[in-house]
Design an enzyme around this catalytic site. Structure first.
Site, PDB file in Angstrom:
ATOM      1  N   GLU A   1      21.695   3.543  37.220  1.00 26.92           N
ATOM      2  CA  GLU A   1      21.188   3.906  35.892  1.00 26.92           C
ATOM      3  C   GLU A   1      19.699   3.558  35.760  1.00 26.92           C
ATOM      4  O   GLU A   1      18.911   4.357  35.256  1.00 26.92           O
ATOM      5  CB  GLU A   1      22.001   3.176  34.821  1.00 26.92           C
ATOM      6  CG  GLU A   1      21.592   3.501  33.410  1.00 26.92           C
ATOM      7  CD  GLU A   1      22.405   2.720  32.395  1.00 26.92           C
ATOM      8  OE1 GLU A   1      22.876   3.358  31.437  1.00 26.92           O
ATOM      9  OE2 GLU A   1      22.567   1.483  32.553  1.00 26.92           O
TER      10      GLU A   1
ATOM     11  N   SER B   1       9.560   5.115  51.919  1.00 32.58           N
ATOM     12  CA  SER B   1      10.559   5.098  52.978  1.00 32.58           C
ATOM     13  C   SER B   1      11.703   4.165  52.609  1.00 32.58           C
ATOM     14  O   SER B   1      11.488   3.099  52.029  1.00 32.58           O
ATOM     15  CB  SER B   1       9.923   4.616  54.283  1.00 32.58           C
ATOM     16  OG  SER B   1      10.914   4.443  55.279  1.00 32.58           O
TER      17      SER B   1
ATOM     18  N   ARG C   1      24.753   0.108  37.057  1.00 29.69           N
ATOM     19  CA  ARG C   1      23.520  -0.236  36.334  1.00 29.69           C
ATOM     20  C   ARG C   1      22.281  -0.062  37.210  1.00 29.69           C
ATOM     21  O   ARG C   1      21.229   0.351  36.730  1.00 29.69           O
ATOM     22  CB  ARG C   1      23.581  -1.662  35.791  1.00 29.69           C
ATOM     23  CG  ARG C   1      24.583  -1.853  34.697  1.00 29.69           C
ATOM     24  CD  ARG C   1      24.152  -1.106  33.433  1.00 29.69           C
ATOM     25  NE  ARG C   1      25.105  -1.330  32.386  1.00 29.69           N
ATOM     26  CZ  ARG C   1      25.803  -0.369  31.776  1.00 29.69           C
ATOM     27  NH1 ARG C   1      25.638   0.892  32.107  1.00 29.69           N
ATOM     28  NH2 ARG C   1      26.657  -0.657  30.840  1.00 29.69           N
TER      29      ARG C   1
END
Length: 166
Positions: free
Chosen positions: A95, A118, A92
């Site tokens: 995602e 960074s 997730r």
């Protein structure tokens, strides 16, 4: 014992020390002045323990032994197991970054210019808050230094400089 199993054994022993202490990553973070994610990274050997942090960590986790501290102070072999993507929380998170990533990139460029965030000069924390509906919400903060892309001028390329000048 090969390096991988030695590393796995060390990480398992560090995780045992934390579990046996009864403390959460956030509690250890509060005691050491580190972020909760950085504490987890230290105990998974994904970050290097700095000498000035050793006394605070020893106080927070008194069962750490010298060998563990010495190993934690060595530069880690940062890596991840590609099978981790199978774990639902990690899936997730990936995602979410994939879904929102293009918009985040555009806003970074809009606010800062052509560059990136960074992941080395970087802070990360996970916090728990109550939503407007009273339900628990997860807040993941990614706090990275902005790094502009540079125009690659040959005169600035030190490897092309000749001894004694141009």
């Amino acid at each position: 014992m090969d390096k991988h199993s030695s590393q796995s054994s060390l990480v398992a022993s560090l995780q045992d020390v934390r579990r046996d202490s009864g403390k959460t990553y956030s509690q250890i973070a509060a005691e050491t002045g580190l972020t909760n994610v950085y504490v987890a990274q230290l105990l998974k050997r994904q970050a290097q323990l700095k000498p000035e942090t050793v006394p605070k960590l020893r106080e927070a986790l008194p069962c750490l032994v010298d060998h563990q501290i010495q190993e934690m102070m060595r530069p880690p072999m940062r890596s991840y197991d590609p099978n981790l993507i199978q774990e639902p929380t990690i899936y997730r998170l990936n995602e979410a970054v994939m879904h929102f990533g293009e918009s985040i990139k555009e806003i970074i460029n809009e606010e800062f210019g052509d560059g990136i965030m960074s992941a080395i000069d970087f802070y990360c924390s996970v916090d728990k808050v109550k939503g407007v509906d009273g339900k628990d919400r997860v807040v993941v903060t990614l706090d990275g230094k902005y790094l502009p892309y540079t125009e690659q001028k040959s005169e600035h390329m030190m490897s092309r400089q000749h001894p004694g000048g141009n």
